[in-house]
Design a protein around this motif. Structure first.
Motif, PDB file in Angstrom:
ATOM      1  N   TRP A   1       6.605   2.662   7.650  1.00 46.52           N
ATOM      2  CA  TRP A   1       5.340   1.939   7.752  1.00 46.52           C
ATOM      3  C   TRP A   1       4.198   2.928   7.968  1.00 46.52           C
ATOM      4  O   TRP A   1       4.176   3.648   8.959  1.00 46.52           O
ATOM      5  N   ARG A   2       3.262   2.931   7.043  1.00 47.01           N
ATOM      6  CA  ARG A   2       2.199   3.937   7.027  1.00 47.01           C
ATOM      7  C   ARG A   2       0.811   3.361   7.256  1.00 47.01           C
ATOM      8  O   ARG A   2      -0.172   4.100   7.132  1.00 47.01           O
ATOM      9  N   GLU A   3       0.712   2.089   7.574  1.00 46.78           N
ATOM     10  CA  GLU A   3      -0.592   1.454   7.656  1.00 46.78           C
ATOM     11  C   GLU A   3      -0.990   1.233   9.118  1.00 46.78           C
ATOM     12  O   GLU A   3      -0.527   0.272   9.748  1.00 46.78           O
ATOM     13  N   PRO A   4      -1.805   2.107   9.697  1.00 45.89           N
ATOM     14  CA  PRO A   4      -2.257   1.883  11.071  1.00 45.89           C
ATOM     15  C   PRO A   4      -3.103   0.613  11.153  1.00 45.89           C
ATOM     16  O   PRO A   4      -3.815   0.260  10.211  1.00 45.89           O
TER      17      PRO A   4
ATOM     18  N   GLY B   1       5.476   4.951  11.009  1.00 45.86           N
ATOM     19  CA  GLY B   1       6.521   5.800  10.449  1.00 45.86           C
ATOM     20  C   GLY B   1       7.802   5.001  10.294  1.00 45.86           C
ATOM     21  O   GLY B   1       7.777   3.835   9.888  1.00 45.86           O
ATOM     22  N   GLU B   2       8.935   5.606  10.602  1.00 45.34           N
ATOM     23  CA  GLU B   2      10.217   4.934  10.425  1.00 45.34           C
ATOM     24  C   GLU B   2      10.469   3.962  11.570  1.00 45.34           C
ATOM     25  O   GLU B   2      10.464   4.341  12.741  1.00 45.34           O
ATOM     26  N   VAL B   3      10.682   2.712  11.213  1.00 39.65           N
ATOM     27  CA  VAL B   3      10.849   1.634  12.185  1.00 39.65           C
ATOM     28  C   VAL B   3      12.015   0.764  11.729  1.00 39.65           C
ATOM     29  O   VAL B   3      12.148   0.468  10.534  1.00 39.65           O
ATOM     30  N   ILE B   4      12.853   0.340  12.676  1.00 40.32           N
ATOM     31  CA  ILE B   4      13.977  -0.549  12.369  1.00 40.32           C
ATOM     32  C   ILE B   4      13.930  -1.751  13.302  1.00 40.32           C
ATOM     33  O   ILE B   4      13.741  -1.601  14.511  1.00 40.32           O
ATOM     34  N   ARG B   5      14.103  -2.933  12.752  1.00 45.57           N
ATOM     35  CA  ARG B   5      14.229  -4.154  13.534  1.00 45.57           C
ATOM     36  C   ARG B   5      15.489  -4.895  13.061  1.00 45.57           C
ATOM     37  O   ARG B   5      15.729  -5.005  11.851  1.00 45.57           O
ATOM     38  N   GLU B   6      16.247  -5.437  14.002  1.00 45.27           N
ATOM     39  CA  GLU B   6      17.454  -6.195  13.674  1.00 45.27           C
ATOM     40  C   GLU B   6      17.387  -7.567  14.335  1.00 45.27           C
ATOM     41  O   GLU B   6      17.027  -7.682  15.510  1.00 45.27           O
TER      42      GLU B   6
ATOM     43  N   LYS C   1       0.845  -1.195   0.000  1.00 50.93           N
ATOM     44  CA  LYS C   1       0.000   0.000   0.000  1.00 50.93           C
ATOM     45  C   LYS C   1       0.885   1.252   0.000  1.00 50.93           C
ATOM     46  O   LYS C   1       1.666   1.457  -0.914  1.00 50.93           O
ATOM     47  N   ASN C   2       0.790   2.070   1.066  1.00 50.83           N
ATOM     48  CA  ASN C   2       1.587   3.299   1.134  1.00 50.83           C
ATOM     49  C   ASN C   2       2.897   3.115   1.893  1.00 50.83           C
ATOM     50  O   ASN C   2       3.596   4.086   2.163  1.00 50.83           O
TER      51      ASN C   2
END
Length: 748
Positions: free
Chosen positions: A546-549, A645-650, A521-522
């Motif tokens: 990530w823009r999808e609530p 929004g901006e999200v990081i996972r490692e 999507k967005n």
């Protein structure tokens, strides 16, 4: 069965942080306890229980007179100290080491201030009970435990039982019926009487009634005390302590229950991922700081031990059951939780880096010509470590980049430069120095930046491309509140992210880096897969816009194991589950497994997965939810979403290893070696540091401080151990299956 007696347990549940900030929680501690003391003066039959050393510490520092009255009531046996932890911790996704520290710091305070050893564990509002908890309770000095969740409609089980851990430990456990406080809608005595009568008629032979106002404290309504007195004239009521209640029920035959106690709020395994990431990183730094203080206390060792001790005490507060699970308001996370975590992390990194710098000043470094780097292994077993940080490839403008690390004996380790965090660098050169280095147990190695012919064959991208073939990114329409109340899983799958590009970012003898791009999507995200030479696991960095609530995204792995089980790390325990499609909790690692091997993930700050048979394992990456949304109330939206929004996972992708190796391998991947850049300073003659080593090396040492070593045997069979200092055996013995044991040595 009707109850022979109903034991009235006075309490007042006080969340220090939840729908309010810590300042309000602290005022609640004071105001509620003042109110309770006044009531107890007026009604001498009243008894009251209260947990959490953090609460008592605050009262002691702010109102010594009130604290003195509480101490007097404790001595009289009317005010009962329970839950000897710093706070009522999360007990479903919190690490075993943290839960043991809760007991250590909480019980120490109660012994010092009240002269009492608290035996009753008490976490009545936690959102489930980890499989490792009975063992940890017993190891921490508790033989009784009070909880409420999972509730009757969530798990069919006895309310009174002996809970057996995987090492055979037994604690007497009690599940509260309906609520740990009086219900807010009891405005008429008939309502109170009706509930009492139902408890008497349908409850256990020996039943409790938790009486008092919560969750925001308050103590007792005086009119309800009068109603209880009236009820006691015609009903078998007794105002009691929990200790007395346990004394009574422990004389009876109780059933035995084993394993984890879930399934209450699976949404909290993944809500507010940023706090889970920050707390996991801080825990590792605190453990490393303890280890290096053991090695090199120095002239300020006592002061730094005191600083670290205070940092632990404050940091443990953040595992409160409405903080770590992600169920508090936004302001609490962005203020007090941030500050408490940051203060603890700063103390740990100051202590750690100071001693790394001292090593740099005294270790043999006179062979360095253009500077170098020191590497330190915090684990008492050999590791193959990844060094990766941003620095100068050519600081002296020689016209060529360093391409090896060279030790004092001339041994070379290949060095590769990956793209740095910033495209700009001082003097026009900047990059990410990357090497894979073998470090001995508790080892310290110094390397010079150098040039040489150590390059090997490029790694290529076969491993990453094979992994990509096994990965998809399903998206779930997640209709549940922040907790995930009533959710067996986090919604139905509505599609999968589309792969839009795949780029080869770097390929060398040390590392190869493949980047895949996706769209949903967005929303867009990048998946970086990095293979390191000699390390079987693939490092993965998922960075999203990530823009999808209300849409949760997972990484799905085709495991290649069609008829196995799901095996996962728990709180110093290993748990096998049959795949059931439900969202389940784990700690540090989760894999599908059969006799041929395993496939899954190592993730220090992700805690949720589901599985559709053992052939598909889905790790929850991101769950954007409203802060503190609680059904059935619809959110008004003023506080916004977490993890939008901006999200990081490692995390790491692991395949092929036997499940028995994974506790130690996960620790190796997550407790990374530390580095410190240095220049030539010493011939090394002034350096002495003890080198500790555990055998067998696959036996995890979860903490190392002073003369104490915490050992964990994750196997279902006995295991011998030997502990060495500088090659000389200091201790040996045999650990029982699944045992956690602290080995304490005399300190020099």
């Amino acid at each position: 069965m009707s109850a022979k007696k109903l034991y009235v347990i006075g309490n007042s549940h006080m969340d220090p942080i939840w729908l309010w900030r810590l300042r309000e929680g602290r005022s609640t501690w004071l105001n509620t306890c003042r109110s309770v003391v006044r009531m107890m003066r007026k009604y001498p039959f009243l008894k009251f229980c209260r947990s959490s050393s953090a609460c008592y510490e605050w009262i002691e520092s702010c109102d010594p007179a009130l604290f003195g009255e509480i101490r007097h009531l404790v001595e009289e046996g009317r005010w009962e100290l329970v839950g000897g932890w710093v706070e009522q911790s999360d007990t479903i996704i919190t690490s075993g080491e943290i839960l043991l520290r809760q007991a250590e710091y909480g019980k120490r305070y109660f012994r010092e201030k009240f002269g009492r050893d608290v035996r009753i564990g008490y976490s009545v509002d936690a959102f489930g009970q980890n499989a490792g908890l009975p063992k940890l309770l017993k190891t921490g000095g508790f033989d009784r435990y009070v909880f409420m969740r999972p509730m009757e409609h969530e798990k069919s089980m006895p309310d009174l039982f002996r809970w057996r851990g995987d090492d055979g430990s037994l604690v007497t456990a009690f599940r509260i019926k309906q609520a740990y406080c009086t219900m807010p809608d009891w405005t008429k005595k008939e309502q109170l009487f009706d509930w009492i009568d139902r408890l008497i008629e349908t409850g256990a032979e020996y039943q409790t009634f938790f009486f008092g106002i919560g969750d925001h404290g308050g103590g007792f309504f005086e009119r309800q005390i009068e109603w209880l007195l009236e009820a006691a004239r015609t009903r078998p009521l007794e105002f009691s302590t929990l200790s007395h209640y346990f004394d009574v029920i422990e004389k009876t035959e109780l059933p035995v229950v084993e394993g984890e106690l879930t399934h209450h709020s699976p949404g909290c395994y993944s809500a507010v991922g940023s706090i889970k990431r920050d707390l996991a990183a801080t825990e590792r730094n605190l453990l490393k700081a303890e280890k290096i203080l053991q090695e090199a206390p120095g002239p300020d060792g006592d002061a730094d031990r005191a600083r670290l001790d205070a940092a632990w005490n404050r940091y443990l507060f953040n595992y409160f059951h409405d903080i770590y699970p992600g169920t508090s308001i936004r302001a609490a996370y962005e203020q007090e939780v941030r500050d408490l975590t940051g203060a603890a992390n700063l103390a740990a990194t100051d202590i750690l880096e100071k001693r790394l710098a001292r090593y740099g000043a005294t270790a043999k470094s006179d062979f360095l010509t253009e500077g170098g780097v020191l590497l330190w292994n915090p684990l008492p077993r050999p590791v193959r470590a990844v060094m990766s940080f941003d620095t100068w490839p050519d600081p002296n403008k020689n016209g060529r980049d360093f391409n090896v690390l060279r030790d004092a004996a001339g041994n070379m380790v290949p060095l590769e430069w990956l793209r740095a965090a910033s495209s700009f660098g001082p003097f026009g050169t900047w990059g990410r120095a990357t090497a894979v280095v073998d470090l001995p147990a508790s080892g310290l190695r110094v390397f010079a930046w150098s040039y040489g012919d150590a390059a090997g064959k490029k790694l290529g991208f076969d491993r990453q491309r094979a992994a990509l073939e096994r990965f998809t990114f399903p998206v779930l329409a997640d209709p549940y509140d922040t907790w995930g109340h009533g959710a067996p899983r986090l919604g139905d799958t509505v599609g999968s992210a589309e792969l839009t590009a795949c780029d080869e970012m770097a390929d060398g003898a040390v590392a190869s880096w493949l980047r895949a791009a996706y769209r949903w999507k967005n929303s867009t995200f990048k998946l970086d897969l990095i293979a390191y030479a000699g390390i079987p696991e693939l490092f993965i960095r998922w960075s999203a816009d990530w823009r999808e609530p209300d849409e949760t995204v997972k990484i799905s792995l085709r495991t290649g194991i069609p008829s196995g089980t799901i095996v996962s790390g728990q709180a110093l325990a290993v748990l096998k589950r049959r795949p059931d499609e439900n969202e389940q909790p784990f700690i540090d690692w989760v894999v599908a497994a059969d006799k041929t091997g395993t496939a899954g993930f190592i993730a220090g700050s992700l805690h949720g997965y589901d599985s559709f048979g053992s052939g598909e394992l889905r790790l929850t990456l991101n769950r954007p939810v409203h802060y503190a949304e609680h059904a059935p109330n619809p959110p008004h939206g003023d506080e916004g979403y977490a993890d939008l929004g901006e999200v990081i996972r490692e995390f790491w992708f692991s395949a092929g290893r036997p499940a028995e190796e994974l506790p130690a391998i996960a620790q190796e991947r997550l407790m990374e070696a530390e580095r410190f850049e240095i220049t030539a300073a010493s011939d090394g003659n002034a350096l002495y540091r003890p080198e500790w080593k555990i055998e067998p090396p696959e036996l995890p040492v979860t903490a190392q401080r002073g003369g104490a070593f915490r050992l964990w045997n994750p196997a279902n069979r006995p295991r011998g151990f030997r502990l060495f200092r500088d090659g000389v055996e200091q201790a040996s013995g045999e650990l029982f299956p699944n045992e956690v044991r602290e080995v304490v040595l005399e300190q020099e």
